[in-house]
Design a protein around this motif. Structure first.
Motif, short mmCIF file in Angstrom:
data_model
loop_
_atom_site.label_atom_id
_atom_site.label_comp_id
_atom_site.label_asym_id
_atom_site.label_seq_id
_atom_site.Cartn_x
_atom_site.Cartn_y
_atom_site.Cartn_z
N SER A 3 0.82 -1.20 0.00
CA SER A 3 0.00 0.00 0.00
C SER A 3 0.87 1.26 0.00
O SER A 3 1.80 1.38 0.78
N ARG A 4 0.53 2.19 -0.88
CA ARG A 4 1.22 3.47 -0.88
C ARG A 4 0.81 4.32 0.31
O ARG A 4 1.54 5.19 0.73
N ARG A 5 -0.35 4.07 0.85
CA ARG A 5 -0.82 4.85 2.01
C ARG A 5 0.10 4.65 3.22
O ARG A 5 0.32 5.57 3.98
N ALA A 6 0.63 3.44 3.38
CA ALA A 6 1.55 3.19 4.50
C ALA A 6 2.82 4.01 4.33
O ALA A 6 3.34 4.56 5.31
N GLU A 8 3.05 6.86 2.67
CA GLU A 8 2.70 8.26 2.88
C GLU A 8 2.55 8.58 4.36
O GLU A 8 3.05 9.61 4.83
N LEU A 9 1.89 7.69 5.10
CA LEU A 9 1.74 7.90 6.54
C LEU A 9 3.10 7.84 7.24
O LEU A 9 3.39 8.66 8.12
N GLY A 10 3.96 6.91 6.84
CA GLY A 10 5.30 6.83 7.40
C GLY A 10 6.11 8.09 7.13
O GLY A 10 6.85 8.56 8.00
N ALA A 11 5.96 8.66 5.94
CA ALA A 11 6.68 9.90 5.61
C ALA A 11 6.22 11.05 6.48
O ALA A 11 7.03 11.83 6.99
N VAL A 12 4.91 11.15 6.70
CA VAL A 12 4.39 12.22 7.57
C VAL A 12 4.90 12.04 8.99
O VAL A 12 5.33 13.01 9.64
N ILE A 13 4.89 10.82 9.49
CA ILE A 13 5.38 10.55 10.85
C ILE A 13 6.86 10.89 10.96
O ILE A 13 7.29 11.52 11.94
N GLU A 172 -1.92 8.16 -9.58
CA GLU A 172 -2.89 9.02 -8.92
C GLU A 172 -2.23 9.74 -7.75
O GLU A 172 -1.25 9.27 -7.18
N LEU A 173 -2.75 10.89 -7.41
CA LEU A 173 -2.22 11.66 -6.30
C LEU A 173 -2.72 11.06 -4.99
O LEU A 173 -3.80 10.48 -4.94
N PRO A 174 -1.97 11.21 -3.91
CA PRO A 174 -2.38 10.60 -2.64
C PRO A 174 -3.63 11.24 -2.05
O PRO A 174 -3.88 12.43 -2.25
N PHE A 175 -4.38 10.43 -1.32
CA PHE A 175 -5.58 10.87 -0.60
C PHE A 175 -6.57 11.59 -1.50
O PHE A 175 -7.21 12.56 -1.11
N LYS A 176 -6.66 11.16 -2.75
CA LYS A 176 -7.63 11.70 -3.72
C LYS A 176 -7.48 13.21 -3.90
O LYS A 176 -8.45 13.93 -4.11
#
Length: 189
Positions: A3-6, A8-13, A172-176
């Motif tokens: 998942s790319r969401r993981a 992205e969330l890891g980058a924010v953290i 696609e761009l993250p988080f729509k």
């Protein structure tokens, strides 16, 4: 984990944790062997991801094989030429290899009248990824080939992009976020 969401969330953290000094101290205490292992894994994944983008092109085409081969060859040979300028006889030989582009920047083969231009050219041409990108882009856009050979047919029709989920998911761009940019031709898929 695919998942790319993981990621992205890891980058924010990680961005948020970079503001905490104790976390920076902990990361600085990680042994060099572990950092080297992580770098090897990261570069292997980047190379595999880059090569997986060739899945839409004709991999059996001699045109594409020559472009990939030349970009890999030049990305290894040209930076090696530039990095030899960073190996001065009186310099400390314990400088890690990832600092060589910065040493080359001031001692590289470009010696024009403008110091900033010398610094930029010597630094950029001593980086493997920059050379690979430049050679691949120039050859892909100058060597004649059909749309099928180049793999461009996948992105040529907006409907084809919408039908193939792998293409739209990859770009696609993250988080729509793309919904806010529907007015841009390829972003608002």
């Amino acid at each position: 984990m695919g998942s790319r969401r993981a990621v992205e969330l890891g980058a924010v953290i990680l961005i948020l944790l970079s503001f905490v000094g104790k976390v920076g101290g902990f990361i600085a205490s990680i042994p060099d062997v572990m950092v080297a292992a992580l770098l090897c894994f990261m570069w292997a994944m980047l190379a595999a991801l880059g090569l997986s983008n060739l899945r839409y092109s004709e991999t059996g085409s001699s045109r594409n094989n020559i472009i990939v081969g030349l970009s890999l060859f030049f990305s290894l040979s040209i930076p090696a030429y530039f990095q030899q300028y960073g190996l001065m006889p009186n310099a400390n030989s314990s400088v890690p290899s990832y600092f060589r582009p910065y040493i080359v920047a001031s001692h590289g083969p470009f010696h024009m009248g403008f110091g900033g231009v010398n610094y930029v050219l010597n630094t950029l041409l001593s980086l493997n990824m920059v050379i690979a990108f430049l050679v691949a882009v120039i050859l892909d856009n100058t060597v004649p080939g059909s749309w099928q050979e180049r793999g461009v047919y996948v992105w040529s029709e907006p409907e084809a992009v919408r039908r193939e989920p792998a293409v739209s998911r990859d770009y696609e761009l993250p988080f729509k976020v793309g919904k806010a940019f529907k007015w841009v031709k390829w972003v608002g898929i």
